[in-house]
Design an enzyme around this catalytic site. Structure first.
Site, PDB file in Angstrom:
ATOM      1  N   GLY A   1       0.784  -1.236   0.000  1.00 39.49           N
ATOM      2  CA  GLY A   1       0.000   0.000   0.000  1.00 39.49           C
ATOM      3  C   GLY A   1       0.810   1.277   0.000  1.00 39.49           C
ATOM      4  O   GLY A   1       0.299   2.329   0.407  1.00 39.49           O
ATOM      5  N   SER A   2       2.043   1.229  -0.481  1.00 42.35           N
ATOM      6  CA  SER A   2       2.817   2.483  -0.486  1.00 42.35           C
ATOM      7  C   SER A   2       2.203   3.487  -1.466  1.00 42.35           C
ATOM      8  O   SER A   2       2.216   4.690  -1.205  1.00 42.35           O
ATOM      9  CB  SER A   2       4.295   2.229  -0.782  1.00 42.35           C
ATOM     10  OG  SER A   2       4.469   1.678  -2.062  1.00 42.35           O
ATOM     11  N   ASN A   3       1.655   2.990  -2.567  1.00 43.92           N
ATOM     12  CA  ASN A   3       0.959   3.917  -3.475  1.00 43.92           C
ATOM     13  C   ASN A   3      -0.308   4.469  -2.832  1.00 43.92           C
ATOM     14  O   ASN A   3      -0.603   5.661  -2.956  1.00 43.92           O
ATOM     15  CB  ASN A   3       0.612   3.223  -4.793  1.00 43.92           C
ATOM     16  CG  ASN A   3       1.778   3.201  -5.748  1.00 43.92           C
ATOM     17  OD1 ASN A   3       2.106   4.209  -6.366  1.00 43.92           O
ATOM     18  ND2 ASN A   3       2.441   2.057  -5.844  1.00 43.92           N
TER      19      ASN A   3
ATOM     20  N   LEU B   1      -4.842  -7.072  -6.676  1.00 39.81           N
ATOM     21  CA  LEU B   1      -4.488  -8.238  -7.474  1.00 39.81           C
ATOM     22  C   LEU B   1      -5.662  -9.042  -8.027  1.00 39.81           C
ATOM     23  O   LEU B   1      -5.469  -9.935  -8.836  1.00 39.81           O
ATOM     24  CB  LEU B   1      -3.567  -9.159  -6.671  1.00 39.81           C
ATOM     25  CG  LEU B   1      -2.219  -8.530  -6.298  1.00 39.81           C
ATOM     26  CD1 LEU B   1      -1.355  -9.521  -5.537  1.00 39.81           C
ATOM     27  CD2 LEU B   1      -1.484  -8.020  -7.523  1.00 39.81           C
TER      28      LEU B   1
ATOM     29  N   ASN C   1      -6.130   2.066 -12.912  1.00 42.68           N
ATOM     30  CA  ASN C   1      -5.162   1.128 -12.352  1.00 42.68           C
ATOM     31  C   ASN C   1      -3.760   1.608 -12.708  1.00 42.68           C
ATOM     32  O   ASN C   1      -3.578   2.311 -13.706  1.00 42.68           O
ATOM     33  CB  ASN C   1      -5.398  -0.261 -12.959  1.00 42.68           C
ATOM     34  CG  ASN C   1      -4.427  -1.301 -12.425  1.00 42.68           C
ATOM     35  OD1 ASN C   1      -4.146  -1.358 -11.219  1.00 42.68           O
ATOM     36  ND2 ASN C   1      -3.880  -2.126 -13.314  1.00 42.68           N
TER      37      ASN C   1
ATOM     38  N   HIS D   1      -0.008   0.009 -13.593  1.00 38.19           N
ATOM     39  CA  HIS D   1       0.716  -1.222 -13.891  1.00 38.19           C
ATOM     40  C   HIS D   1       2.206  -0.896 -13.945  1.00 38.19           C
ATOM     41  O   HIS D   1       2.597   0.087 -14.588  1.00 38.19           O
ATOM     42  CB  HIS D   1       0.242  -1.799 -15.229  1.00 38.19           C
ATOM     43  CG  HIS D   1       0.850  -3.133 -15.511  1.00 38.19           C
ATOM     44  ND1 HIS D   1       0.423  -4.283 -14.892  1.00 38.19           N
ATOM     45  CD2 HIS D   1       1.896  -3.497 -16.291  1.00 38.19           C
ATOM     46  CE1 HIS D   1       1.168  -5.299 -15.297  1.00 38.19           C
ATOM     47  NE2 HIS D   1       2.082  -4.849 -16.140  1.00 38.19           N
TER      48      HIS D   1
ATOM     49  N   ASP E   1      -5.436  -5.448 -17.631  1.00 34.26           N
ATOM     50  CA  ASP E   1      -4.391  -4.576 -18.195  1.00 34.26           C
ATOM     51  C   ASP E   1      -4.644  -4.156 -19.639  1.00 34.26           C
ATOM     52  O   ASP E   1      -3.704  -3.975 -20.410  1.00 34.26           O
ATOM     53  CB  ASP E   1      -3.017  -5.286 -18.132  1.00 34.26           C
ATOM     54  CG  ASP E   1      -2.592  -5.544 -16.691  1.00 34.26           C
ATOM     55  OD1 ASP E   1      -3.039  -4.798 -15.809  1.00 34.26           O
ATOM     56  OD2 ASP E   1      -1.827  -6.493 -16.478  1.00 34.26           O
TER      57      ASP E   1
ATOM     58  N   GLU F   1       6.002   5.768  -9.925  1.00 37.42           N
ATOM     59  CA  GLU F   1       4.622   5.676  -9.417  1.00 37.42           C
ATOM     60  C   GLU F   1       4.335   6.791  -8.417  1.00 37.42           C
ATOM     61  O   GLU F   1       3.304   7.465  -8.498  1.00 37.42           O
ATOM     62  CB  GLU F   1       4.401   4.313  -8.757  1.00 37.42           C
ATOM     63  CG  GLU F   1       4.463   3.177  -9.759  1.00 37.42           C
ATOM     64  CD  GLU F   1       4.225   1.811  -9.157  1.00 37.42           C
ATOM     65  OE1 GLU F   1       3.820   0.927  -9.900  1.00 37.42           O
ATOM     66  OE2 GLU F   1       4.461   1.629  -7.952  1.00 37.42           O
TER      67      GLU F   1
HETATM   68  C1  GRF Z   1       3.038  -1.301  -7.579  1.00 40.78           C
HETATM   69  O1  GRF Z   1       4.248  -1.509  -8.226  1.00 40.78           O
HETATM   70  C2  GRF Z   1       1.906  -1.251  -8.553  1.00 40.78           C
HETATM   71  O2  GRF Z   1       2.262  -0.726  -9.793  1.00 40.78           O
HETATM   72  C3  GRF Z   1       1.561  -2.673  -8.730  1.00 40.78           C
HETATM   73  O3  GRF Z   1       1.719  -3.236  -7.465  1.00 40.78           O
HETATM   74  C4  GRF Z   1       2.668  -2.500  -6.720  1.00 40.78           C
HETATM   75  C5  GRF Z   1       2.020  -2.125  -5.433  1.00 40.78           C
HETATM   76  O4  GRF Z   1       2.916  -1.544  -4.524  1.00 40.78           O
HETATM   77  N1  GRF Z   1       0.336  -2.852  -9.399  1.00 40.78           N
HETATM   78  P1  GRF Z   1       2.315  -0.863  -3.207  1.00 40.78           P
HETATM   79  O5  GRF Z   1       1.383  -1.882  -2.557  1.00 40.78           O
HETATM   80  O6  GRF Z   1       1.607   0.361  -3.620  1.00 40.78           O
HETATM   81  O7  GRF Z   1       3.492  -0.583  -2.328  1.00 40.78           O
END
Ligand code: GRF
Length: 189
Positions: free
Chosen positions: A13-15, A85, A102, A104, A145, A174
Site C-alpha cells: 500500500g505504499s501507493n 491483485l 489502475n 501497472h 491490463d 509511481e
Molecule cells: C506497484 O508496483 C503497482 O504498480 C503494482 O503493485 C505495486 C504495489 O505496490 N500494481 P504498493 O502496494 O503500492 O506498495
C-alpha cells in the site's frame, strides 16, 4: 461536493499511502475508503494510521456483488486500483465506466495480463534484456491490463540492474506521477 474515492489494494500500500497524503488538504477530493482483499496486508495499517476507514473482503463477496453495493452505499464516485491483485467484476466496471483507474508497473501492452504483477513483471523485464521499463496508468475494462492508457512514464534499465533495482525505479515513477494523474482525471469528471 467533494468527489468520493475508494482505493483498492492487496499489499503493502505504499501507493495508497502516497495518494491519501497527496489529497489530504484537497477540499475537492475525499479518499473515503480503502478496500482490501487480504486481511494481513500492510495497506490496512497504513490506512488506519492515516485515519482512512478500511474494509476487508473476500473474492467471493466481491463476486457476489457486496462490494458494488458498498460502493453505491458509500456514494463512491471514482475507484483507484493501487496494487490490487483480483480482477474487478464486470458489474463494477459497468457501474463505473472510465471511473476506475489502475497502475501497472511496466510499459503496457508489454509485460501485462493475467499473472503479470509485482516482482514477476520486473523479473520478466530483466530476463528479456529490456533497456527501459516504466509505468502505465490506465482505465480498467473487463480484461486484465487492457483498458485505455491515460499516462506512461519511462525509466532506464541498465544491463546490471536486478529486478529489485527496476522495482525501485518504477516505484519512484509511481510515487511521482500517480496522484497527479488521478487529480487531473478527477478534474475532468
Ligand atoms: C506497484 O508496483 C503497482 O504498480 C503494482 O503493485 C505495486 C504495489 O505496490 N500494481 P504498493 O502496494 O503500492 O506498495
Amino acid at each position: 461536493m467533494a468527489k468520493q474515492i475508494a482505493i483498492f489494494a492487496s499489499g503493502s500500500g505504499s501507493n495508497a499511502e502516497n495518494i491519501i497524503r497527496h489529497f489530504e488538504n484537497n477540499p475537492d477530493v475525499n479518499i473515503k475508503l480503502v478496500l482490501c482483499n487480504k486481511k494481513d496486508a500492510y495497506v490496512l495499517t497504513r490506512a488506519k494510521n492515516l485515519g482512512v476507514p478500511s474494509v476487508v473482503f473476500s473474492k467471493k463477496q466481491m463476486e457476489e456483488g457486496e462490494i458494488l453495493d458498498l460502493l453505491k452505499k458509500e456514494q463512491i464516485d471514482f475507484v483507484v486500483l493501487a496494487g490490487f491483485l483480483l480482477k474487478v467484476p464486470d458489474e463494477i466496471v459497468a457501474a463505473y465506466p472510465e471511473r476506475i483507474v489502475n497502475i501497472h508497473p511496466a510499459l503496457l501492452p508489454s509485460y501485462g495480463g493475467k499473472g503479470m504483477y509485482g516482482m514477476k513483471v520486473h523479473e520478466a523485464v530483466v530476463a528479456a534484456g529490456e533497456k527501459e521499463s516504466g509505468i502505465t496508468i490506465h482505465y480498467v475494462n473487463e480484461f486484465f491490463d487492457s483498458g485505455t492508457t491515460i499516462f506512461q512514464a519511462k525509466c532506464e534499465v541498465l544491463p546490471t540492474d536486478t529486478p529489485e533495482d527496476v522495482a525501485t525505479k518504477v516505484h519512484q515513477l509511481e510515487y511521482a506521477h500517480f496522484p497527479q494523474v488521478i487529480e487531473s482525471v478527477l478534474e475532468k469528471l
